[in-house]
Design a protein around this motif. Structure first.
Motif, PDB file in Angstrom:
ATOM      1  N   CYS A 121      34.267  -6.859  -1.985  1.00  0.00           N
ATOM      2  CA  CYS A 121      33.775  -5.490  -1.850  1.00  0.00           C
ATOM      3  C   CYS A 121      33.562  -5.185  -0.368  1.00  0.00           C
ATOM      4  O   CYS A 121      32.943  -5.983   0.346  1.00  0.00           O
ATOM      5  CB  CYS A 121      32.461  -5.302  -2.613  1.00  0.00           C
ATOM      6  N   ARG A 122      34.054  -4.058   0.097  1.00  0.00           N
ATOM      7  CA  ARG A 122      33.929  -3.703   1.496  1.00  0.00           C
ATOM      8  C   ARG A 122      33.423  -2.279   1.623  1.00  0.00           C
ATOM      9  O   ARG A 122      33.933  -1.366   0.981  1.00  0.00           O
ATOM     10  CB  ARG A 122      35.281  -3.834   2.204  1.00  0.00           C
ATOM     11  N   GLU A 123      32.416  -2.096   2.433  1.00  0.00           N
ATOM     12  CA  GLU A 123      31.856  -0.765   2.653  1.00  0.00           C
ATOM     13  C   GLU A 123      32.639  -0.063   3.750  1.00  0.00           C
ATOM     14  O   GLU A 123      32.906  -0.627   4.813  1.00  0.00           O
ATOM     15  CB  GLU A 123      30.387  -0.863   3.070  1.00  0.00           C
ATOM     16  N   ILE A 124      33.017   1.187   3.484  1.00  0.00           N
ATOM     17  CA  ILE A 124      33.772   1.969   4.463  1.00  0.00           C
ATOM     18  C   ILE A 124      32.803   2.545   5.481  1.00  0.00           C
ATOM     19  O   ILE A 124      31.753   3.079   5.119  1.00  0.00           O
ATOM     20  CB  ILE A 124      34.564   3.093   3.776  1.00  0.00           C
ATOM     21  N   ALA A 125      33.146   2.457   6.751  1.00  0.00           N
ATOM     22  CA  ALA A 125      32.288   2.988   7.806  1.00  0.00           C
ATOM     23  C   ALA A 125      32.115   4.490   7.649  1.00  0.00           C
ATOM     24  O   ALA A 125      32.989   5.195   7.120  1.00  0.00           O
ATOM     25  CB  ALA A 125      32.892   2.668   9.174  1.00  0.00           C
ATOM     26  N   GLU A 126      30.970   4.989   8.101  1.00  0.00           N
ATOM     27  CA  GLU A 126      30.646   6.409   7.940  1.00  0.00           C
ATOM     28  C   GLU A 126      31.719   7.308   8.541  1.00  0.00           C
ATOM     29  O   GLU A 126      32.096   8.319   7.961  1.00  0.00           O
ATOM     30  CB  GLU A 126      29.293   6.711   8.610  1.00  0.00           C
ATOM     31  N   ASP A 127      32.215   6.959   9.736  1.00  0.00           N
ATOM     32  CA  ASP A 127      33.189   7.827  10.394  1.00  0.00           C
ATOM     33  C   ASP A 127      34.549   7.801   9.719  1.00  0.00           C
ATOM     34  O   ASP A 127      35.408   8.633   9.995  1.00  0.00           O
ATOM     35  CB  ASP A 127      33.353   7.442  11.870  1.00  0.00           C
ATOM     36  N   ALA A 128      34.757   6.813   8.811  1.00  0.00           N
ATOM     37  CA  ALA A 128      36.041   6.727   8.101  1.00  0.00           C
ATOM     38  C   ALA A 128      35.983   7.376   6.738  1.00  0.00           C
ATOM     39  O   ALA A 128      36.991   7.508   6.063  1.00  0.00           O
ATOM     40  CB  ALA A 128      36.467   5.268   7.952  1.00  0.00           C
ATOM     41  N   ARG A 129      34.792   7.794   6.302  1.00  0.00           N
ATOM     42  CA  ARG A 129      34.656   8.391   4.977  1.00  0.00           C
ATOM     43  C   ARG A 129      35.072   9.857   5.005  1.00  0.00           C
ATOM     44  O   ARG A 129      34.919  10.531   6.018  1.00  0.00           O
ATOM     45  CB  ARG A 129      33.204   8.294   4.502  1.00  0.00           C
ATOM     46  N   PRO A 130      35.573  10.397   3.865  1.00  0.00           N
ATOM     47  CA  PRO A 130      35.890  11.817   3.810  1.00  0.00           C
ATOM     48  C   PRO A 130      34.619  12.642   3.873  1.00  0.00           C
ATOM     49  O   PRO A 130      33.537  12.172   3.563  1.00  0.00           O
ATOM     50  CB  PRO A 130      36.600  11.962   2.442  1.00  0.00           C
ATOM     51  N   ALA A 131      34.781  13.888   4.312  1.00  0.00           N
ATOM     52  CA  ALA A 131      33.624  14.772   4.437  1.00  0.00           C
ATOM     53  C   ALA A 131      32.937  14.943   3.100  1.00  0.00           C
ATOM     54  O   ALA A 131      33.584  15.049   2.054  1.00  0.00           O
ATOM     55  CB  ALA A 131      34.075  16.130   4.967  1.00  0.00           C
TER      56      ALA A 131
END
Length: 402
Positions: A133-143
């Motif tokens: 499981c990997r958490e996506i960085a905030e700046d890589a997440r969709p709006a």
């Protein structure tokens, strides 16, 4: 390559086959010629080698040397030698399928699990997420999408003989920051090719229970040609009085209920063009990522036959309104042991299968296959939720051309 895995799973849709390994031979002839040279009074021996390549050819029988290598590899991986025996017994021009049962016997597969053991969404939802499981960085997440705040649930109406204030609805208890969608009901037709064309149908019920849930279920049952379809439910709870009303409707119609999850195939259910000729979605039952929490257990209690898949998580907790809940369970002919488990659980308590059976919440140890499995439509008498699609019915009624 599969044998090298630490955990090795092959679901019901997987095809694993073996056959004899072809050996290609490259014959050659070697000639040696020895000559002597004298350099500065000393005699030296010079040997030359000439290799003549012959015509290559293939054999369709595994060589003994190759068989020893495979045998050693399988032993190193902890896999039985039955795999090698099947390879030797199958010509290179053919493939012999190894069934899941044989894979387990040969220790080629480590369990009967499917790919969701490694990729299911539930793996990343616990306190200790799986290593993959990997958490996506905030700046890589969709709006983020801004959603309107849902309107508060309506309170249950008080009986006319009691003008007192109606009890407050018990809200849905979901994960923090994770608003569950409202429960929806859709008719699903099994897509397993083993049952085609006569496949079972069921009602998929997933999402949070609201005060509108009983009415939505009633409307769906009224619109069905066959109102005796079993209900496959996965829910983390919801409005207490909505659950009690839905449970009573299920009890009144004598519907079967199973805790499992439906995977809709082909498209998202709300989208257009998803229905087959029967007016149903096409899907499969999944045992993974299934939760039936809090008030969901009360909805299950209304079923004629009540089943819980072995990998499903069912938990209960105190929801208030003790007298109402106790009277409801008594009406459903459920043991007081379930009410005691609910009343004594200030936090969610997961019930084990033997406890569910002991208190009468489930009617037996059967799984969802009892109600939705591809083989049930071949039994006699045929279950109520089996029917041929319109195209098959038309074919059956049309006389053959002479």
């Amino acid at each position: 390559m599969f044998a090298g895995g630490v955990r090795r799973v092959a679901g019901g849709w997987a095809y694993l086959g073996v056959h004899q390994i072809t050996t290609t031979w490259f014959p050659s002839t070697r000639h040696f010629r020895t000559t002597y040279k004298t350099i500065r009074g000393k005699r030296y021996q010079v040997t030359t080698e000439t290799v003549t390549e012959g015509r290559s050819y293939k054999t369709y029988k595994m060589s003994k040397g190759f068989a020893r290598k495979i045998s050693a590899y399988l032993a190193e991986m902890g896999v039985g030698q039955g795999v090698l025996d099947k390879m030797k017994a199958t010509p290179a021009s053919d493939i012999q399928r190894i069934t899941l049962h044989d894979m387990l016997t040969m220790k080629l597969a480590t369990s009967t699990d499917t790919v969701e053991l490694f990729t299911g969404v539930i793996l990343c939802m616990g306190d200790k997420p799986a290593p993959n499981c990997r958490e996506i960085a905030e700046d890589a997440r969709p709006a983020a999408v801004t959603t309107a705040k849902p309107a508060p649930s309506r309170q249950a109406e008080a009986p006319s003989s009691k003008p007192a204030k109606a009890p407050t609805a018990v809200p849905f208890r979901g994960a923090a920051g994770n608003a569950a969608p409202e429960m929806r009901f859709v008719v699903v037709r099994g897509s397993d090719p083993l049952c085609d064309p006569d496949c079972p149908e069921w009602i998929s019920a997933e999402g949070a229970v609201t005060p509108r849930t009983p009415q939505k279920l009633r409307q769906l049952l009224a619109a069905l040609d066959n109102p005796r379809l079993p209900i496959v439910i996965s829910s983390r709870g919801g409005d207490l009085f909505g659950v009690l009303a839905a449970g009573r409707l299920i009890h009144e119609r004598k519907l079967d209920v199973v805790v499992a999850r439906t995977n809709i195939l082909g498209c998202n259910p709300p989208g257009a063009g998803c229905l087959d000729d029967n007016g149903a979605y096409v899907g499969l039952i999944s045992q993974f990522g299934v939760e039936c929490d809090s008030a969901c257990a009360l909805m299950l209690a209304g079923g004629a036959r009540r089943l819980v898949d072995p990998k499903a998580r069912l938990s209960v907790s105190s929801m208030g309104q003790k007298r109402i809940v106790e009277a409801y369970l008594d009406e459903m002919a459920i043991s007081q042991g379930l009410f005691a488990a609910i009343d004594q659980s200030s936090v969610e308590r997961e019930l084990e299968p033997d406890v569910m059976l002991k208190v009468g919440l489930v009617t037996g140890p059967d799984t969802s296959d009892t109600l939705t499995g591809p083989a049930i439509c071949r039994s006699s008498p045929k279950p109520d939720n089996c029917r041929l699609p319109p195209s098959a019915n038309a074919q059956a009624k049309t006389p053959p051309e002479l």
